[in-house]
Design an enzyme around this catalytic site. Structure first.
Site, PDB file in Angstrom:
ATOM      1  N   ILE A  12      34.324  41.898  27.513  1.00  0.00           N
ATOM      2  CA  ILE A  12      35.609  42.604  27.416  1.00  0.00           C
ATOM      3  C   ILE A  12      36.039  42.722  25.954  1.00  0.00           C
ATOM      4  CG2 ILE A  12      38.010  42.673  28.203  1.00  0.00           C
ATOM      5  CD1 ILE A  12      37.086  41.019  30.652  1.00  0.00           C
ATOM      6  N   SER A  62      43.305  35.344  34.150  1.00  0.00           N
ATOM      7  CA  SER A  62      42.452  35.759  35.272  1.00  0.00           C
ATOM      8  C   SER A  62      43.183  35.629  36.595  1.00  0.00           C
ATOM      9  CB  SER A  62      41.206  34.862  35.277  1.00  0.00           C
ATOM     10  OG  SER A  62      40.564  34.906  36.531  1.00  0.00           O
ATOM     11  N   TYR A  95      37.498  26.227  35.846  1.00  0.00           N
ATOM     12  CA  TYR A  95      37.705  27.468  35.074  1.00  0.00           C
ATOM     13  C   TYR A  95      39.106  28.016  35.355  1.00  0.00           C
ATOM     14  CZ  TYR A  95      37.990  32.406  34.196  1.00  0.00           C
ATOM     15  OH  TYR A  95      38.444  33.635  33.796  1.00  0.00           O
ATOM     16  N   LYS A 120      42.745  28.386  32.948  1.00  0.00           N
ATOM     17  CA  LYS A 120      43.555  29.601  32.753  1.00  0.00           C
ATOM     18  C   LYS A 120      45.011  29.322  33.143  1.00  0.00           C
ATOM     19  CE  LYS A 120      40.505  32.374  31.066  1.00  0.00           C
ATOM     20  NZ  LYS A 120      40.608  32.776  29.652  1.00  0.00           N
TER      21      LYS A 120
END
Ligand code: WQD
Length: 341
Positions: free
Chosen positions: A12, A126, A151, A155
């Site tokens: 990205i 996310s 993960y 975030k």
């Protein structure tokens, strides 16, 4: 106006740099350790845009070397922070590596904002912060769920770190962008997702099966309570995601933000199932995929997709590229990878 892109040789990040150069309002500087990407991405960006982006190959967890960038670029007005590990199954296996890498890097970014008076931050978050959801579509008011992996947890913690930091630093402005499922590649076919040898995500697996790099694939579960039994996700073209970052910077530079920490979901407002994505690939490319219907994958949630009203009304952002363009661009990139292998 110079903007530092951390993780800028990643999927990205690199598309955002290309978008930034092509729109011409901001000047990118790239920093990446290339632990999970390659410096060749800088060459690919140059090939597409004609611009050689200033590039620092270093790990931003190392504060000394990271801060050198700001000593050498006193005119950085903003940071887009992509740099993070993002593989869900790996985060389950190696939790401490994820907490250290993803949180230490963010802590250094925030410290740099303070030390070098950088007052604009765009943070890459996310949809995984929602965990399993009941009410669909989700929106920015949907509460964070129980994190289903380290993960996702990094975030969630990252968003909270930024919120508390913003509370005591009124001169600082942050936009948190929550991605759903970024897919596709640059329309030129010259930049795209560089997957590890064995990709985890659906689209790179589809294109690798299509091109023959992988012999076959499995649909992980067809007994979910969805319209065709397979999981539903909110797929968004990576170039649309990149565009949202430019619009978020403009949103801050034009002081349109109501508070100094704003959150936006980057979703399309509707979802696509695994079987529908497979069908779209076969219809668009004419390539038949070799797949079997198999058991569910641990950790998957049945469905998630986001209402996009807030990003549309306040960032003036919409998804422009549809599922055909997602598949076409991903397929073109996969074919180019083979030609240039
Ligand atoms: C999509 C769907 C699979 C491969 C993850 C992260 C998320 C974000 C994007 C970082 C699922 C199914 C997949 C296959 C399949 N990453 N599938 N066969 O899991 O929605 O999201 O990547 O920000 O945070 O959680 O994406 O592409 O892995 O899977 O059936 O061979 O495709 O079960 O339902 P996911 P995905």
């Amino acid at each position: 106006m110079k903007v530092l892109i951390t993780g800028g040789t990643g999927y990205i990040g690199s598309h955002t740099i290309i978008e930034m150069i092509e729109t011409g309002k901001f000047t990118p500087v790239c920093v990446d350790s290339c632990e999970r990407s390659t410096p060749e991405t800088i060459d690919r960006i140059e090939k597409i845009t004609g611009v050689r982006v200033p590039f620092y190959q270093l790990n931003i967890c190392n504060k000394e070397s990271f801060f050198k960038i700001f000593e050498e670029n006193k005119d950085i007005i903003g940071i887009i922070h992509f740099a993070a590990y993002k593989c869900v199954p790996e985060s389950v296996e190696k939790p401490l590596e994820y907490y250290r890498n993803n949180l230490q890097s963010l802590e250094n970014v925030l410290e740099a904002c303070l030390k070098y008076n950088v007052s604009n931050l765009i943070f890459s978050s996310s949809c995984s912060i929602y965990g399993e959801v009941e009410q669909l579509p989700v929106n920015e008011d949907t509460p964070m769920g129980v994190p289903f992996c380290p993960y996702a947890h990094t975030k969630q913690i990252g968003e909270e770190m930024i919120k508390f930091f913003a509370q005591v630093n009124p001169q600082f402005n942050a936009v948190i962008l929550r991605y759903f499922n970024p897919v596709g590649a640059h329309s030129s076919g010259l930049n795209g997702e560089l997957s590890p040898d064995k990709p985890n995500n659906l689209m790179p697996i589809i294109t690798q099966v299509g091109i023959g790099k992988m012999e076959k694939m499995t649909v992980f579960g067809t007994d979910y309570h969805t319209r065709d039994g397979s999981c539903i996700r909110d797929y968004v073209h990576v170039s649309d995601i990149a565009d949202a970052h430019i619009k978020a910077l403009e949103f801050l530079m034009e002081k349109r933000n109501g508070t100094n920490c704003e959150v936006f979901n980057l979703g399309s407002g509707s979802g696509v199932s695994v079987l529908e994505m497979i069908n779209a690939f076969e219809e668009t490319t004419g390539v038949k995929l070799n797949y079997t219907l198999g058991a569910r994958r641990t950790g998957d949630i049945p469905a998630i997709y986001s209402d996009s009203a807030r990003a549309s009304n306040l960032l003036h952002w919409q998804c422009k590229k549809n599922i055909v363009e997602m598949v076409k661009s991903a397929w073109k990139w996969e074919q180019n990878l083979v030609i240039n292998d």
